[in-house]
Motif scaffolding. Structure first.
Motif, PDB file in Angstrom:
ATOM      1  N   ALA A  98       6.259  28.134   3.783  1.00 24.60           N
ATOM      2  CA  ALA A  98       6.826  28.101   2.434  1.00 24.60           C
ATOM      3  C   ALA A  98       8.347  27.962   2.488  1.00 24.60           C
ATOM      4  O   ALA A  98       8.934  27.187   1.731  1.00 24.60           O
ATOM      5  CB  ALA A  98       6.423  29.358   1.672  1.00 24.60           C
ATOM      6  N   LYS A  99       8.971  28.693   3.387  1.00 25.49           N
ATOM      7  CA  LYS A  99      10.429  28.623   3.511  1.00 25.49           C
ATOM      8  C   LYS A  99      10.878  27.231   3.962  1.00 25.49           C
ATOM      9  O   LYS A  99      11.827  26.664   3.412  1.00 25.49           O
ATOM     10  CB  LYS A  99      10.939  29.671   4.492  1.00 25.49           C
ATOM     11  CG  LYS A  99      12.441  29.695   4.588  1.00 25.49           C
ATOM     12  CD  LYS A  99      12.948  30.773   5.512  1.00 25.49           C
ATOM     13  CE  LYS A  99      14.475  30.744   5.529  1.00 25.49           C
ATOM     14  NZ  LYS A  99      15.014  31.466   6.645  1.00 25.49           N
ATOM     15  N   ALA A 100      10.189  26.669   4.942  1.00 22.11           N
ATOM     16  CA  ALA A 100      10.554  25.334   5.437  1.00 22.11           C
ATOM     17  C   ALA A 100      10.393  24.282   4.334  1.00 22.11           C
ATOM     18  O   ALA A 100      11.248  23.396   4.191  1.00 22.11           O
ATOM     19  CB  ALA A 100       9.702  24.972   6.648  1.00 22.11           C
TER      20      ALA A 100
ATOM     21  N   GLU B 176      13.649  36.008  -2.954  1.00 19.46           N
ATOM     22  CA  GLU B 176      14.377  35.722  -1.714  1.00 19.46           C
ATOM     23  C   GLU B 176      14.388  34.225  -1.401  1.00 19.46           C
ATOM     24  O   GLU B 176      15.432  33.665  -1.038  1.00 19.46           O
ATOM     25  CB  GLU B 176      13.742  36.489  -0.558  1.00 19.46           C
ATOM     26  CG  GLU B 176      14.483  36.306   0.748  1.00 19.46           C
ATOM     27  CD  GLU B 176      13.823  37.058   1.892  1.00 19.46           C
ATOM     28  OE1 GLU B 176      13.907  36.565   3.029  1.00 19.46           O
ATOM     29  OE2 GLU B 176      13.227  38.122   1.643  1.00 19.46           O
ATOM     30  N   LEU B 177      13.246  33.551  -1.528  1.00 21.75           N
ATOM     31  CA  LEU B 177      13.186  32.112  -1.256  1.00 21.75           C
ATOM     32  C   LEU B 177      14.035  31.333  -2.249  1.00 21.75           C
ATOM     33  O   LEU B 177      14.728  30.390  -1.870  1.00 21.75           O
ATOM     34  CB  LEU B 177      11.740  31.611  -1.299  1.00 21.75           C
ATOM     35  CG  LEU B 177      10.865  31.996  -0.120  1.00 21.75           C
ATOM     36  CD1 LEU B 177       9.406  31.655  -0.395  1.00 21.75           C
ATOM     37  CD2 LEU B 177      11.343  31.314   1.152  1.00 21.75           C
ATOM     38  N   ARG B 178      13.988  31.723  -3.492  1.00 20.45           N
ATOM     39  CA  ARG B 178      14.785  31.055  -4.531  1.00 20.45           C
ATOM     40  C   ARG B 178      16.269  31.206  -4.238  1.00 20.45           C
ATOM     41  O   ARG B 178      17.032  30.252  -4.327  1.00 20.45           O
ATOM     42  CB  ARG B 178      14.426  31.648  -5.903  1.00 20.45           C
ATOM     43  CG  ARG B 178      15.245  31.111  -7.022  1.00 20.45           C
ATOM     44  CD  ARG B 178      14.703  29.768  -7.486  1.00 20.45           C
ATOM     45  NE  ARG B 178      15.419  29.352  -8.679  1.00 20.45           N
ATOM     46  CZ  ARG B 178      16.145  28.253  -8.738  1.00 20.45           C
ATOM     47  NH1 ARG B 178      16.219  27.439  -7.717  1.00 20.45           N
ATOM     48  NH2 ARG B 178      16.768  27.933  -9.835  1.00 20.45           N
TER      49      ARG B 178
ATOM     50  N   THR C 273      17.215  29.128  -0.995  1.00 17.16           N
ATOM     51  CA  THR C 273      17.046  27.673  -0.963  1.00 17.16           C
ATOM     52  C   THR C 273      17.380  26.970  -2.267  1.00 17.16           C
ATOM     53  O   THR C 273      17.625  25.761  -2.258  1.00 17.16           O
ATOM     54  CB  THR C 273      15.591  27.310  -0.599  1.00 17.16           C
ATOM     55  OG1 THR C 273      14.726  27.723  -1.664  1.00 17.16           O
ATOM     56  CG2 THR C 273      15.169  27.945   0.714  1.00 17.16           C
ATOM     57  N   GLY C 274      17.322  27.680  -3.374  1.00 22.07           N
ATOM     58  CA  GLY C 274      17.531  27.051  -4.671  1.00 22.07           C
ATOM     59  C   GLY C 274      16.313  26.289  -5.169  1.00 22.07           C
ATOM     60  O   GLY C 274      16.338  25.703  -6.250  1.00 22.07           O
ATOM     61  N   ALA C 275      15.232  26.294  -4.420  1.00 20.31           N
ATOM     62  CA  ALA C 275      14.026  25.555  -4.795  1.00 20.31           C
ATOM     63  C   ALA C 275      13.243  26.288  -5.877  1.00 20.31           C
ATOM     64  O   ALA C 275      13.374  27.495  -6.058  1.00 20.31           O
ATOM     65  CB  ALA C 275      13.128  25.358  -3.572  1.00 20.31           C
ATOM     66  N   LYS C 276      12.426  25.543  -6.607  1.00 17.11           N
ATOM     67  CA  LYS C 276      11.526  26.147  -7.584  1.00 17.11           C
ATOM     68  C   LYS C 276      10.363  26.779  -6.813  1.00 17.11           C
ATOM     69  O   LYS C 276       9.662  26.096  -6.056  1.00 17.11           O
ATOM     70  CB  LYS C 276      10.999  25.103  -8.565  1.00 17.11           C
ATOM     71  CG  LYS C 276      10.089  25.686  -9.625  1.00 17.11           C
ATOM     72  CD  LYS C 276       9.682  24.644 -10.645  1.00 17.11           C
ATOM     73  CE  LYS C 276       8.796  25.259 -11.715  1.00 17.11           C
ATOM     74  NZ  LYS C 276       8.372  24.241 -12.689  1.00 17.11           N
ATOM     75  N   ILE C 277      10.169  28.072  -6.998  1.00 22.95           N
ATOM     76  CA  ILE C 277       9.125  28.827  -6.302  1.00 22.95           C
ATOM     77  C   ILE C 277       8.221  29.443  -7.368  1.00 22.95           C
ATOM     78  O   ILE C 277       8.694  30.163  -8.254  1.00 22.95           O
ATOM     79  CB  ILE C 277       9.723  29.945  -5.423  1.00 22.95           C
ATOM     80  CG1 ILE C 277      10.812  29.414  -4.487  1.00 22.95           C
ATOM     81  CG2 ILE C 277       8.626  30.681  -4.668  1.00 22.95           C
ATOM     82  CD1 ILE C 277      10.331  28.425  -3.446  1.00 22.95           C
ATOM     83  N   ILE C 278       6.936  29.171  -7.276  1.00 20.07           N
ATOM     84  CA  ILE C 278       5.964  29.673  -8.252  1.00 20.07           C
ATOM     85  C   ILE C 278       5.005  30.617  -7.538  1.00 20.07           C
ATOM     86  O   ILE C 278       4.230  30.195  -6.684  1.00 20.07           O
ATOM     87  CB  ILE C 278       5.170  28.512  -8.878  1.00 20.07           C
ATOM     88  CG1 ILE C 278       6.121  27.516  -9.539  1.00 20.07           C
ATOM     89  CG2 ILE C 278       4.128  29.042  -9.861  1.00 20.07           C
ATOM     90  CD1 ILE C 278       5.490  26.190  -9.879  1.00 20.07           C
ATOM     91  N   PRO C 279       5.049  31.912  -7.874  1.00 22.66           N
ATOM     92  CA  PRO C 279       4.142  32.862  -7.232  1.00 22.66           C
ATOM     93  C   PRO C 279       2.786  32.901  -7.934  1.00 22.66           C
ATOM     94  O   PRO C 279       2.721  32.874  -9.162  1.00 22.66           O
ATOM     95  CB  PRO C 279       4.864  34.195  -7.387  1.00 22.66           C
ATOM     96  CG  PRO C 279       5.650  34.042  -8.641  1.00 22.66           C
ATOM     97  CD  PRO C 279       6.025  32.586  -8.735  1.00 22.66           C
ATOM     98  N   VAL C 280       1.713  32.939  -7.149  1.00 24.83           N
ATOM     99  CA  VAL C 280       0.364  33.078  -7.695  1.00 24.83           C
ATOM    100  C   VAL C 280      -0.330  34.203  -6.939  1.00 24.83           C
ATOM    101  O   VAL C 280      -0.592  34.086  -5.741  1.00 24.83           O
ATOM    102  CB  VAL C 280      -0.447  31.766  -7.561  1.00 24.83           C
ATOM    103  CG1 VAL C 280      -1.880  31.979  -8.040  1.00 24.83           C
ATOM    104  CG2 VAL C 280       0.220  30.645  -8.347  1.00 24.83           C
ATOM    105  N   VAL C 281      -0.597  35.291  -7.655  1.00 22.03           N
ATOM    106  CA  VAL C 281      -1.300  36.426  -7.069  1.00 22.03           C
ATOM    107  C   VAL C 281      -2.786  36.130  -7.163  1.00 22.03           C
ATOM    108  O   VAL C 281      -3.338  36.055  -8.262  1.00 22.03           O
ATOM    109  CB  VAL C 281      -0.961  37.736  -7.801  1.00 22.03           C
ATOM    110  CG1 VAL C 281      -1.734  38.899  -7.207  1.00 22.03           C
ATOM    111  CG2 VAL C 281       0.533  37.999  -7.755  1.00 22.03           C
ATOM    112  N   ALA C 282      -3.426  35.909  -6.007  1.00 18.81           N
ATOM    113  CA  ALA C 282      -4.843  35.559  -6.000  1.00 18.81           C
ATOM    114  C   ALA C 282      -5.385  35.637  -4.580  1.00 18.81           C
ATOM    115  O   ALA C 282      -4.640  35.502  -3.611  1.00 18.81           O
ATOM    116  CB  ALA C 282      -5.036  34.146  -6.546  1.00 18.81           C
TER     117      ALA C 282
END
Length: 112
Positions: free
Chosen positions: A24-26, A50-52, A55-64
């Protein structure tokens, strides 16, 4: 290094730690939009932040739980047309292969 994947959409299963987290980080560092996944809501929220930040990237968390049909649906609801899929689910517990039955799923029905 430019991997030529900037702007792509990625789903990384089981990405709250270990290999999934590194993937995910890469991808975020390569300027992809990344759907991260895990079962621990608090950990996933912290990873997203932390990733956002890093990196400034759009990160979408999905709990599943990606091992379930509902979990898989939740991931694809968050990213209906991924360009990249990292299938990093731990899978079932280890067993001797001689103990496994040969089973085939046909339209959601188990056929032997």
């Amino acid at each position: 290094m430019d991997l030529g994947i900037a702007g792509r959409k990625a789903i990384v299963c089981a990405s709250s730690r270990g290999l999934g987290r590194a993937c995910a980080k890469a991808l975020a560092e390569a300027s992809c939009e990344v759907v991260i996944n895990g079962r621990d809501r608090d950990r996933l929220a912290a990873d997203r932040a932390e990733l956002r930040r890093a990196t400034g990237a759009k990160i979408i968390p999905v709990v599943a739980d990606v091992g379930s049909a509902d979990g898989q649906k939740a991931l694809f609801d968050a990213c209906p047309q991924p360009d990249i899929l990292v299938n990093n689910n731990a899978g079932p517990a280890f067993r001797d292969f001689r103990e496994l039955d040969r089973v085939k799923m046909i339209d959601g029905v188990i056929a032997t």
